[in-house]
Design a protein around this motif. Structure first.
Motif, mmCIF file in Angstrom:
data_model
loop_
_atom_site.group_PDB
_atom_site.id
_atom_site.type_symbol
_atom_site.label_atom_id
_atom_site.label_comp_id
_atom_site.label_asym_id
_atom_site.label_seq_id
_atom_site.Cartn_x
_atom_site.Cartn_y
_atom_site.Cartn_z
ATOM 1 N N GLN A 791 0.823 -1.209 0.000
ATOM 2 C CA GLN A 791 0.000 0.000 0.000
ATOM 3 C C GLN A 791 0.858 1.261 0.000
ATOM 4 O OE1 GLN A 791 -2.261 -0.847 3.522
ATOM 5 N NE2 GLN A 791 -3.912 -1.903 2.417
ATOM 6 N N ASP A 792 1.940 1.257 0.780
ATOM 7 C CA ASP A 792 2.836 2.414 0.784
ATOM 8 C C ASP A 792 3.497 2.562 -0.580
ATOM 9 O OD1 ASP A 792 4.157 4.606 2.115
ATOM 10 O OD2 ASP A 792 5.973 3.390 2.179
ATOM 11 N N GLY A 793 3.840 1.409 -1.198
ATOM 12 C CA GLY A 793 4.418 1.455 -2.531
ATOM 13 C C GLY A 793 3.453 2.008 -3.559
ATOM 14 N N GLU A 794 2.168 1.630 -3.486
ATOM 15 C CA GLU A 794 1.174 2.124 -4.427
ATOM 16 C C GLU A 794 1.000 3.642 -4.294
ATOM 17 O OE1 GLU A 794 -2.238 -0.189 -3.549
ATOM 18 O OE2 GLU A 794 -1.429 -2.033 -4.434
ATOM 19 N N THR A 795 1.111 4.135 -3.057
ATOM 20 C CA THR A 795 1.046 5.585 -2.859
ATOM 21 C C THR A 795 2.183 6.278 -3.594
ATOM 22 O OG1 THR A 795 0.022 5.304 -0.685
ATOM 23 C CG2 THR A 795 1.073 7.427 -1.135
ATOM 24 N N LYS A 796 3.380 5.705 -3.532
ATOM 25 C CA LYS A 796 4.534 6.313 -4.206
ATOM 26 C C LYS A 796 4.435 6.160 -5.718
ATOM 27 C CE LYS A 796 7.699 6.065 -0.285
ATOM 28 N NZ LYS A 796 6.695 5.875 0.757
ATOM 29 N N LEU A 801 6.838 8.537 -8.141
ATOM 30 C CA LEU A 801 8.186 8.316 -7.636
ATOM 31 C C LEU A 801 8.771 7.002 -8.121
ATOM 32 C CD1 LEU A 801 7.686 9.552 -3.959
ATOM 33 C CD2 LEU A 801 8.701 10.792 -5.874
ATOM 34 N N THR A 802 7.922 5.993 -8.345
ATOM 35 C CA THR A 802 8.394 4.691 -8.805
ATOM 36 C C THR A 802 7.300 4.069 -9.669
ATOM 37 O OG1 THR A 802 9.377 2.591 -8.086
ATOM 38 C CG2 THR A 802 7.532 3.442 -6.772
ATOM 39 N N SER A 803 7.545 2.850 -10.121
ATOM 40 C CA SER A 803 6.579 2.185 -11.006
ATOM 41 C C SER A 803 5.923 1.014 -10.303
ATOM 42 C CB SER A 803 7.280 1.706 -12.276
ATOM 43 O OG SER A 803 8.185 0.653 -11.972
ATOM 44 N N LEU A 804 4.755 0.603 -10.832
ATOM 45 C CA LEU A 804 4.049 -0.531 -10.263
ATOM 46 C C LEU A 804 4.865 -1.810 -10.434
ATOM 47 C CD1 LEU A 804 1.436 -1.365 -8.867
ATOM 48 C CD2 LEU A 804 0.417 -1.752 -11.115
ATOM 49 N N ALA A 805 5.553 -1.924 -11.556
ATOM 50 C CA ALA A 805 6.385 -3.109 -11.776
ATOM 51 C C ALA A 805 7.494 -3.206 -10.734
ATOM 52 C CB ALA A 805 6.992 -3.059 -13.187
ATOM 53 N N GLU A 806 8.049 -2.081 -10.329
ATOM 54 C CA GLU A 806 9.108 -2.077 -9.329
ATOM 55 C C GLU A 806 8.550 -2.482 -7.962
ATOM 56 O OE1 GLU A 806 13.108 -1.385 -7.936
ATOM 57 O OE2 GLU A 806 12.149 -1.879 -9.862
ATOM 58 N N ILE A 807 7.339 -2.040 -7.617
ATOM 59 C CA ILE A 807 6.726 -2.438 -6.345
ATOM 60 C C ILE A 807 6.468 -3.938 -6.343
ATOM 61 C CG2 ILE A 807 4.710 -2.142 -4.857
ATOM 62 C CD1 ILE A 807 6.617 0.242 -4.903
#
Length: 812
Positions: A791-796, A801-807
């Motif tokens: 969830q924190d990654g999806e916020t970023k 700041l980053t991509s969904l593939a990276e999360i």
């Protein structure tokens, strides 16, 4: 009042004069009325003419005196010339120190004009102190103030001040106490105050010159005086050579109290003398005539070679010889080091032929000048030519000729980077002829190999790589860099160079090049472009020979702020509240390379202050933090995390950081430390925050102890940041990597953290005591507002700041 007939030269003071003298006396005015009447009956009247001694220095104490008429002076006769310490007038008293301490008189008191005094004998004083205890405290306070005043008045730099100015200084200074071996400040610290040594000794050290001792300052000395004129970085470090008491004068107080007085000129003079003393302290045997002779020798043809030949004959080290040269010439110097890396961009601006012919090499550059290494200051018009060539002002630095020649040989090449270094190796045919360890050493010290390995480091640092992997295979040697957490192949070398390359790295790391059957660990310290790097080296034997992994630690990157590592504002507030608790265990979890150490260092930088003692136990100590005691774990001598933690608790810390909780013993001591009032930071290897709770229980810690001790658990990962220059937002508002020259066509540049913070509240605490499963605890924590890693990654991702593939790659 009674009169002393032998000393009376005038009339006894009237009752009104007596009352006025007592009322104005800071010492006797506090006496009750009945005590005043009693004292009045005991006082003896004495009168003295100008120049007569009332008390004589070195004589036994004869009582306390109160002046009712005239003036007297206090004179120190211990020096070659008498020094007037103080002028006394009506209502002033003296003699208290000698009477209270039953000691001899420390200074002469004599009449400056016709003076009348009232004397109270030692026995009467003692009886009075027994009846009025508050008077003893007032006496002691007065004695301490007089001692402080006398000390400041006798200082050379304050000798021209008036009594009022000295008293202003007394109000401005703060007392600082140091124990032997404690640092007052370090070189390059920002100077905000100067110090006067009240007692003890302070050693001034230049850490950048190998810990060279510059001076040993004793009581009465001033240090750090440059900051009184201008707040600048400290030019040297100050270490307590014995237990010390110092008086601290801040720049602000100096400006308010002394800036307009004559002391400014004195301090400037003191500063100039100190600088001159520093320049001559490195070689005490050196003289003005000796320096003149040395400069004459260097100016002669072949003089530099003669000087270094004399150095070897006298068995002086290169460091000592360079120090003498630096003092004689006024230039800085560079100590020979096999770990030195120079700026490759500067080197490419000078041809190899030019550098070799003139024995000069540009090594570092900053916004003001280029530093050029040379063996002699007598270069004629060469500095002007080189300055025009480099398009920058120059700063010459001296070095040993053989080292300079070797450095030029290994740094200058027609080719650039690793490719150029490998081309240099192509002309050498005997790389497979390594019949002995001595042959291996010779090959490892060959200029092409040194240049190749140096280029490994320079290119890795330029690409901001965190690790260098040198891996042997059947036909070749691969060099891979880990950039933003991803391994990338950057170069290959023929397999026949493997032994020499690995040996060169092992020599730099002080490892045994003859041992190839077992893993070895070491470290390399490097400087590149005026920045310091610590390289952790680990070797491992493989089926194709030894491989090496090197972790690059940039010492300048440790001062990271909590606000800069990727916390969302609400989570940052929760984390700051958790780490501000007076006790408890705060855990950071995640796999190796997830940024746990960076988070903990940022946390320690946030909570540290002058009032808090922080001790850490780490394996290894990756960065040195000022103001924090750090302990290096060494299993070879049985200094484990548990042993270090047990010892740390005896040192009265407020905050403890344990690098990792690996076993029951360490976990048990950490929990007990938290329960006894300490704040404990540590790490665990778990996938998420709730699992850390069950991991401690599985280690053997009772659930009720875990519930009582754990304050918060932070799980984290590092994800790559989208390159801001080339990122692209699609129609569905999602950001994607593209790739450009600024990110090496990866689409990503740099990393940031994604976090999952579980604060242990009463509900979670009850579930821990009930020994609930981690999944149950996680579900309840999410109902109570826990934000997961994903969830924190999806916020970023939404913030670009980053991509969904990276999360998905990092957090699943």
């Amino acid at each position: 009042m009674t009169s002393n007939a032998s000393a009376v030269h005038g009339s006894t003071p009237s009752d009104q004069e007596f009352a006025e003298s007592l009322a104005g006396s800071p010492l006797l005015s506090v006496l009750p009325a009945d005590e005043l009447d009693r004292v009045q009956q005991l006082l003896q009247v004495q009168e003295f003419q100008a120049g007569e001694a009332i008390l004589e220095q070195g004589r036994p104490a004869s009582g306390i005196y109160l002046i009712t008429r005239g003036r007297a002076i206090i004179v120190d006769n211990s020096a070659d010339q008498p020094v007037v310490l103080k002028t006394l007038s009506v209502s002033d008293s003296f003699g208290e120190r000698s009477v209270l301490g039953r000691s001899i008189v420390s200074a002469t008191v004599q009449a400056a004009e016709a003076v009348t005094v009232l004397q109270l004998g030692p026995d009467e004083v003692e009886q009075l102190l027994e009846r009025v205890p508050d008077l003893r405290a007032r006496l002691q306070q007065r004695i301490d103030q007089d001692a402080e005043f006398t000390f400041l008045r006798t200082l050379h730099i304050l000798s021209g001040l008036s009594r009022r100015e000295i008293q202003a200084v007394m109000q401005a200074v703060e007392t600082v106490e140091l124990v032997r071996g404690e640092w007052l400040y370090h070189e390059d610290d920002v100077g905000d105050a100067s110090y006067i040594i009240r007692s003890g000794t302070i050693e001034l050290i230049r850490e950048s010159a190998g810990g060279t001792s510059l001076a040993l300052l004793e009581a009465g000395s001033l240090l750090g005086e440059d900051t009184l004129q201008l707040v600048t970085a400290r030019a040297e470090s100050a270490l307590a050579a014995s237990d010390c008491v110092l008086l601290r004068l801040s720049k602000q107080d100096y400006d308010l109290v002394l800036a307009r007085s004559s002391v400014r000129d004195l301090i400037e003079h003191e500063s100039a003398q100190r600088e001159q003393a520093f320049e001559s302290a490195l070689w005490l045997s050196d003289t003005h005539q000796g320096r003149a002779a040395l400069l004459a020798l260097l100016a002669e043809p072949g003089g530099v070679a003669q000087y270094w030949q004399r150095t070897r004959t006298d068995k002086r080290s290169a460091e000592e010889a360079l120090q003498l040269l630096a003092r004689a010439t006024g230039l800085d110097y560079l100590t020979p080091s096999a770990q030195l890396l120079v700026d490759p961009e500067l080197v490419r601006q000078v041809s190899g032929q030019y550098a070799q012919a003139n024995q000069v090499l540009p090594i570092f550059a900053d916004r003001n000048h280029v530093e050029v290494l040379t063996a002699t200051p007598f270069l004629g018009s060469l500095p002007t030519e080189l300055s025009q060539l480099l398009r920058s002002p120059l700063k010459l630095r001296l070095s040993e000729p053989q080292f300079l020649s070797k450095l030029i040989e290994t740094s200058i090449a027609d080719g650039e980077g690793i490719g150029g270094s490998l081309s240099d190796l192509g002309g050498v045919d005997n790389w497979d002829e390594l019949d002995s360890i001595e042959d291996l050493k010779d090959q490892a010290q060959a200029a092409p190999i040194i240049k190749l390995v140096n280029n490994f480091f320079m290119e890795a640092i330029a690409r901001k790589a965190s690790d260098i992997h040198v891996e042997p295979y059947e036909e070749e040697l691969e060099v891979r860099y880990r950039v933003d957490g991803i391994l990338q192949l950057f170069s290959t070398a023929p397999r026949r160079f493997q032994a020499a390359i690995i040996s060169r790295i092992k020599i730099m790391a002080n490892l045994d090049i003859s041992e190839r059957r077992i893993p070895q660990d070491g470290r390399i310290s490097l400087r590149l472009e005026s920045k310091s790097f610590d390289i952790r080296v680990a070797t491992i034997p493989t089926v194709f020979g030894e491989g090496v992994v090197m972790r690059i630690l940039d010492k300048s990157s440790v001062q990271v702020l909590l606000a800069d590592i990727g916390f969302e504002p609400s989570m940052l507030a929760q984390w700051q509240e958790s780490i501000s608790q007076p006790n408890g265990v705060v855990l950071v979890t995640g796999p190796t390379g997830s940024g746990k150490t960076t988070t903990l260092y940022a946390t320690l930088n946030h909570v540290k202050n002058i009032e808090t003692k922080i001790i850490t136990a780490e394996d290894p100590v990756e960065y040195q933090l000022h103001g924090i005691k750090q302990v290096q774990i060494d299993v070879k001598v049985n200094l484990t995390f548990a042993a270090a933690l047990r010892s740390m608790l005896r040192l009265d810390p407020d905050i403890i950081m344990v690098g990792e909780i690996r076993d029951f013993e360490t976990a048990e001591i950490a929990v007990q430390a938290a329960l006894t009032g300490h704040l404990v930071f540590s790490t665990l290897h778990t996938n998420d925050a709730p699992t850390a709770i069950t991991r401690l229980v599985e280690m053997g810690i009772a659930p009720y102890l875990v519930a009582s001790a754990i304050t918060a658990v932070l799980a984290q990962r590092l994800v790559r940041k989208l390159c801001p220059n080339c990122r692209l937002q699609s129609d569905d508002r999602e950001w994607h990597p593209v790739g450009c020259s600024q990110c090496d066509n990866t689409g990503y540049r740099g990393r940031l953290g994604i976090y999952e913070l579980m604060v242990v509240d009463n509900t979670i605490r009850e579930m821990i005591i009930a020994n609930k499963d981690a999944t149950v605890i996680a579900a309840e924590a999410q109902r109570r507002g826990l934000v997961t890693l994903s969830q924190d990654g999806e916020t970023k991702v939404q913030q670009g700041l980053t991509s969904l593939a990276e999360i998905k790659r990092v957090a699943g």
